[in-house]
Structures are given as C-alpha cells and as structure tokens.
Design a protein around this motif. Structure first.
Motif, short mmCIF file in Angstrom:
data_model
loop_
_atom_site.label_atom_id
_atom_site.label_comp_id
_atom_site.label_asym_id
_atom_site.label_seq_id
_atom_site.Cartn_x
_atom_site.Cartn_y
_atom_site.Cartn_z
N PRO A 1 5.14 -10.74 6.78
CA PRO A 1 4.65 -12.05 6.33
C PRO A 1 3.40 -12.02 5.46
O PRO A 1 2.48 -12.83 5.63
CB PRO A 1 4.37 -12.76 7.66
CG PRO A 1 3.93 -11.67 8.57
CD PRO A 1 4.78 -10.48 8.19
N ASN A 2 3.36 -11.09 4.51
CA ASN A 2 2.22 -11.02 3.59
C ASN A 2 2.74 -10.56 2.24
O ASN A 2 3.28 -9.46 2.12
CB ASN A 2 1.17 -10.05 4.12
CG ASN A 2 -0.17 -10.22 3.41
OD1 ASN A 2 -0.21 -10.42 2.19
ND2 ASN A 2 -1.26 -10.14 4.16
N SER A 3 2.59 -11.42 1.24
CA SER A 3 3.14 -11.13 -0.09
C SER A 3 2.14 -10.44 -1.00
O SER A 3 2.44 -10.22 -2.18
CB SER A 3 3.62 -12.43 -0.74
OG SER A 3 2.54 -13.35 -0.89
N ASP A 4 0.96 -10.11 -0.49
CA ASP A 4 -0.04 -9.43 -1.31
C ASP A 4 0.54 -8.10 -1.81
O ASP A 4 1.18 -7.37 -1.04
CB ASP A 4 -1.30 -9.18 -0.50
CG ASP A 4 -2.46 -8.76 -1.37
OD1 ASP A 4 -2.40 -7.64 -1.92
OD2 ASP A 4 -3.43 -9.53 -1.49
N PRO A 5 0.36 -7.76 -3.08
CA PRO A 5 0.91 -6.51 -3.63
C PRO A 5 0.55 -5.26 -2.84
O PRO A 5 1.30 -4.28 -2.85
CB PRO A 5 0.32 -6.46 -5.05
CG PRO A 5 0.10 -7.90 -5.40
CD PRO A 5 -0.32 -8.56 -4.12
N GLN A 6 -0.59 -5.27 -2.15
CA GLN A 6 -0.99 -4.09 -1.40
C GLN A 6 -0.03 -3.79 -0.24
O GLN A 6 -0.04 -2.69 0.31
CB GLN A 6 -2.41 -4.26 -0.86
CG GLN A 6 -2.55 -5.36 0.17
CD GLN A 6 -3.96 -5.43 0.74
OE1 GLN A 6 -4.58 -4.42 1.01
NE2 GLN A 6 -4.46 -6.65 0.92
N HIS A 7 0.80 -4.78 0.14
CA HIS A 7 1.76 -4.58 1.23
C HIS A 7 3.16 -4.27 0.71
O HIS A 7 4.11 -4.21 1.49
CB HIS A 7 1.81 -5.82 2.11
CG HIS A 7 0.52 -6.14 2.80
ND1 HIS A 7 0.09 -5.47 3.91
CD2 HIS A 7 -0.45 -7.05 2.50
CE1 HIS A 7 -1.09 -5.95 4.29
NE2 HIS A 7 -1.43 -6.91 3.45
N ARG A 8 3.28 -4.06 -0.59
CA ARG A 8 4.60 -3.86 -1.19
C ARG A 8 5.33 -2.66 -0.58
O ARG A 8 6.54 -2.69 -0.40
CB ARG A 8 4.44 -3.68 -2.69
CG ARG A 8 5.73 -3.59 -3.47
CD ARG A 8 5.45 -3.52 -4.95
NE ARG A 8 4.68 -4.69 -5.38
CZ ARG A 8 3.95 -4.72 -6.50
NH1 ARG A 8 3.88 -3.66 -7.28
NH2 ARG A 8 3.29 -5.83 -6.83
N ASP A 9 4.59 -1.61 -0.28
CA ASP A 9 5.19 -0.40 0.27
C ASP A 9 4.95 -0.25 1.77
O ASP A 9 4.91 0.88 2.29
CB ASP A 9 4.65 0.83 -0.47
CG ASP A 9 4.95 0.78 -1.96
OD1 ASP A 9 6.06 0.36 -2.32
OD2 ASP A 9 4.08 1.18 -2.76
#
Length: 501
Positions: A223-231
């Motif tokens: 539940p976090n769309s920040d790019p840092q969580h993409r992987d």
C-alpha cells in the motif's frame, strides 16, 4: 472485504476418492471461515472504509471491498491434516490504550491480500478498498500480470474501476476515455490534438501504481506507491502458505465483504470456543458441546505470536495471516461448505453490535469491559495485547478514518448476500445466472402450455393431452415460484434467528 482459501489434506487409504468432499460445512472467513480445523491458515487485511462515490448499493462499511462462499474441494487421501487460509479485509478498528510499549508496527509496510485470482475477471477492472486506499485491480494482458493502480483518473478524478479495458489492453477511463498502461503511464488522451504537444506524457497525467504480485493464487499488493517501493518484492515477499500450492491438498477460494472491524474479525478467527454455539446447524457441532480449552501464547513479538491450542499449533503473522495445524482422524477432516449459509452472515449482527458497544464504553476500557476467566480466550487476549503493545491498540488509518463508526444499515442490508458476495464470486455468479434462466424457462413453458389449452378448440385436443398440458403448466408455474424463492433466499437475503434454530 474478505477473502479466504482452504486447503485440505487427507490420509492415503490405498486409492483416491473420486467424490469431492467440501471442506467444512460453512465457509468461514475471511473470520474463521471455519472452525472445525486441522491445518488452517487465514489471511486478513485491514481495509475497507466507507466509499463516498458512485458505487452499486453494496455493504460499504469499514471493510475491504466485496467478500464469501464459493467452496469447491476435491479430496486427496493423504495425511490426516487439513488447512484453511482466508484473506479478509478488516475495517475500522477499535482503539485501546495501554501503558505497554514495544517496537512500533508499520501498517503501511506490509503486503495485503486483495482478492483470490479465481474470482477476478480479466475482462473488466475491479474496485477494491484496502487500508482505506481506493484501488483498481485489472489484468494487463500486455505484461500478463494483475496490476493495482490508484482508482482515480488524474484528469477529473473519476474512478478508473468504472471504466473498461480497451482493445489494446489499456485501462480506459469511463469519463473522457484517457488510457493507461500497467505502469500508470497515460498512453492516449482523445481530446489532445495529434499535432500538439504530447500532453499525455506529462507527469501529472500518470496514475499511481502499487507494487503487486500473485502468491498462493491470491493477488497481494503493497500500500505505498512511492517509487522507492517499486522493487519491494525483491526485499520482502507476502507471507507464504505452501500448502495452498501443494497438489496433495485440496484448495477452495472465496471472498465476502463484511460490515465489521479488523479487530473483531481477527478475534473471531482465534476463538474456537464459539463454534458449538454460533455455528450450530452449520458445522458438525453440538450446541451443548462447549468444554474447557487449553490455549496458551508461547511467543509474541512485533511480527505476531505463536500459540498452542491443545493438539494444534497456531500462528498469527501480522497483520493478515492466522494459521492452525493439528492432526485429525480421516473422518473428522471432512466437511462441506454452503455458498449461501456463511458464518460471517450470521455473525454480522452480533459483531456489528459488539463493535459499537466497545466504542461506546471507550476502547481504552476494553480490558475492563470484557471478562476473560478461562484459557479458551488466550489467543484473543494475546491479539489485543499485541495490538496495544505494537500498534497503539488500533489500525493506523492515517487520515482515512475519523474514529466514528458509520450508522447501522437496515437488517436487509447487513445480511445482504448479492452485493456482498455473489457479484464477486465466479461460481456464485454462474449459478445465479443459470438458476434465473431456468426460472424464466419454467415460466415460458407454463405460459405456453396454458396458452395452448386456452387457444386450441376442445375437439382438437384429446382429454389426456389437455390434462397433460394443464399439469405441465401448473407444475412449471409452481416450480418457477419455488425457484424464485430459493434464489432470493440463497443469493439475496435470508434472515436468521439463533433462538429458534
């Protein structure tokens, strides 16, 4: 919402049983979507808050979008074990304050199950709400993967879940036709002139994308769309339930939207003592079968706890998974599930009232308001202590929940089956359409038979033929009326009273 899956392993008796035996007599959820268990595993998600926008008249309470019942199982004779797993979506939770402090649990840094794959239609987008986030789940055929995006078009904030998947496999907004790919990039704006600047490539035209994956035939998302969580999937995976992928087990999936909170739901999962009473007539339980239960918490930390429940070892993996394992005789490891008669359905009125009473007395007084004199409640107490110590006694909704429960809807809506489950269950949808078609066919046959008798002159039909047509007309009419009642009772609304069961 509430989702659940069940896997069931039976003892090898020499030859496989060709007759499928449904697992338990009453699917149990997303809350303990079961109770007579042998190896059970449940996943629940804190998720659905009231959704203020154009939606079908569904149960729209603090719980994940649309959950119960489809259960199909095939028996394999193996070890006398059985496993149940449910993914449900908790709703608004109660608040409890305690002096205990521990490492803080981050509710937004967890994987949450959204829906079993078997109940997702690849042809259409699906609206869900998890952890207060409105998301749209859809099949991106260009990447052959389920995608989870923010459920709002950046143009005018229309819900993308109300749109469609176009011929190029893009998610198209229903309002102005803007199209997006699985990465959230806008690929086409119909209103933009071809010779003008490529406005569809602007950053503001993108839709937020949440990391997602399929595990154990369930779609999970972060539940976090920040790019840092993409992987994030490479660093942290959803809780694994290997039995669900083991071919020697049978597995059933289901989902249901239920109108009560996460805490109440989890407590029910962890409470085997209620089964003989709350599930009387549903599961193979004696209403007077209550007895002392030896349950104890063995270990508790930030990630959940491990407990011992007589012959069963249980584990709570925060925030979404509860599993129990025990060995039973082959005859005990069988059961059945009814798509219409679900345990959540019957608990809805009780839990809805219970949740409000806790809020009325003040969630911080929970330990004073409730009395736990026996060991049978050890897991419930263990869960509440975990919640207080690591999560401040409540789900962290951020700004998505103001602390006030929505008004109680009428009984018919609380016990609704069609919008809370049927529309989101692939097997129930097929059964519902088939039974409605049969009802119409019976009505047509009844009218045609009666019409022939009325239109044809008496001398043109023998007495036997006329009587036969009249009998067919009457039987088909009565059959259609009975079927209409059956469909309404099993797929729309059926009241229940424990006192006269």
């Amino acid at each position: 919402m509430q989702q659940y899956s069940v896997s069931h392993k039976q003892h090898e008796l020499g030859k496989s049983n060709q007759n499928p035996d449904p697992l338990w007599k009453q699917g149990s959820m997303e809350a303990l979507r079961t109770s007579s268990f042998s190896l059970f595993q449940f996943t629940t998600i804190p998720a659905r808050l009231p959704r203020p926008r154009f939606e079908k008249p569904m149960l729209n309470f603090p719980i994940n979008h649309r959950p119960n019942s489809y259960i199909s199982s095939t028996s394999h004779h193996k070890e006398p074990e059985s496993r149940l797993s449910t993914a449900a979506s908790p709703a608004v939770s109660t608040v409890i304050h305690d002096s205990q402090q521990g490492e803080k649990f981050d509710w937004n840094a967890q994987w949450y199950p959204i829906m079993p794959v078997c109940d997702l239609d690849k042809r259409v987008p699906h609206a869900k709400r998890v952890m207060g986030l409105d998301v749209v789940v859809w099949w991106d055929r260009n990447e052959s993967a389920w995608k989870v995006l923010d459920d709002r078009c950046p143009h005018r904030l229309a819900p993308l879940s109300e749109g469609r998947i176009d011929q190029w496999g893009r998610l198209q907004c229903v309002y102005h036709g803007w199209c997006f790919n699985g990465s959230g990039d806008c690929k086409f704006i119909p209103q933009a002139p071809p010779e003008g600047p490529p406005v569809h490539t602007f950053k503001n035209a993108r839709v937020a994308v949440y990391p997602s994956t399929v595990q154990n035939d369930i779609v999970w998302f972060w539940p976090n769309s920040d790019p840092q969580h993409r992987d994030i999937l490479a660093k942290q995976k959803p809780p694994c339930m290997p039995e669900l992928d083991d071919p020697s087990y049978t597995k059933s999936m289901g989902n249901r939207e239920i109108p009560y909170g996460y805490e109440v739901l989890i407590e029910n999962l962890m409470d085997p003592a209620h089964v003989p009473y709350a599930h009387y007539g549903i599961m193979q339980a004696d209403r007077e079968g209550g007895r002392p239960l030896e349950i104890s918490i063995k270990k508790s930390d930030l990630n959940g706890f491990i407990a011992r429940q007589e012959a069963a070892d249980t584990r709570f993996i925060a925030p979404c998974v509860f599993s129990a394992f025990t060995s039973l005789g082959a005859d005990q490891s069988k059961g059945s599930v009814s798509p219409a008669e679900t345990k959540e359905q019957r608990h809805t009125l009780v839990f809805s009232s219970q949740e409000r009473k806790i809020m009325d007395t003040g969630p911080s007084n929970w330990q004073k308001s409730c009395f736990f004199p026996t060991k049978s409640d050890a897991q419930v107490v263990g869960f509440r202590r975990w919640l207080i110590k690591h999560a401040g006694g409540q789900v962290d909704w951020g700004t998505k929940f103001g602390g006030t429960l929505p008004p109680s809807p009428p009984r018919e809506q609380l016990l609704d089956r069609y919008w809370s489950h049927v529309t989101n269950c692939s097997s129930c949808r097929v059964a519902y359409k088939g039974l409605n078609a049969l009802e119409i066919a019976l009505q047509v046959i009844a009218l045609a038979s009666g019409g022939i008798v009325a239109a044809v002159k008496q001398e043109m039909l023998s007495s036997a033929a006329r009587n036969t047509l009249v009998a067919i007309a009457v039987l088909c009419f009565v059959g259609s009326r009975w079927l209409s009642h059956f469909v309404y009772k099993n797929f729309h609304y059926h009241d229940y009273n424990h006192a006269i069961r």
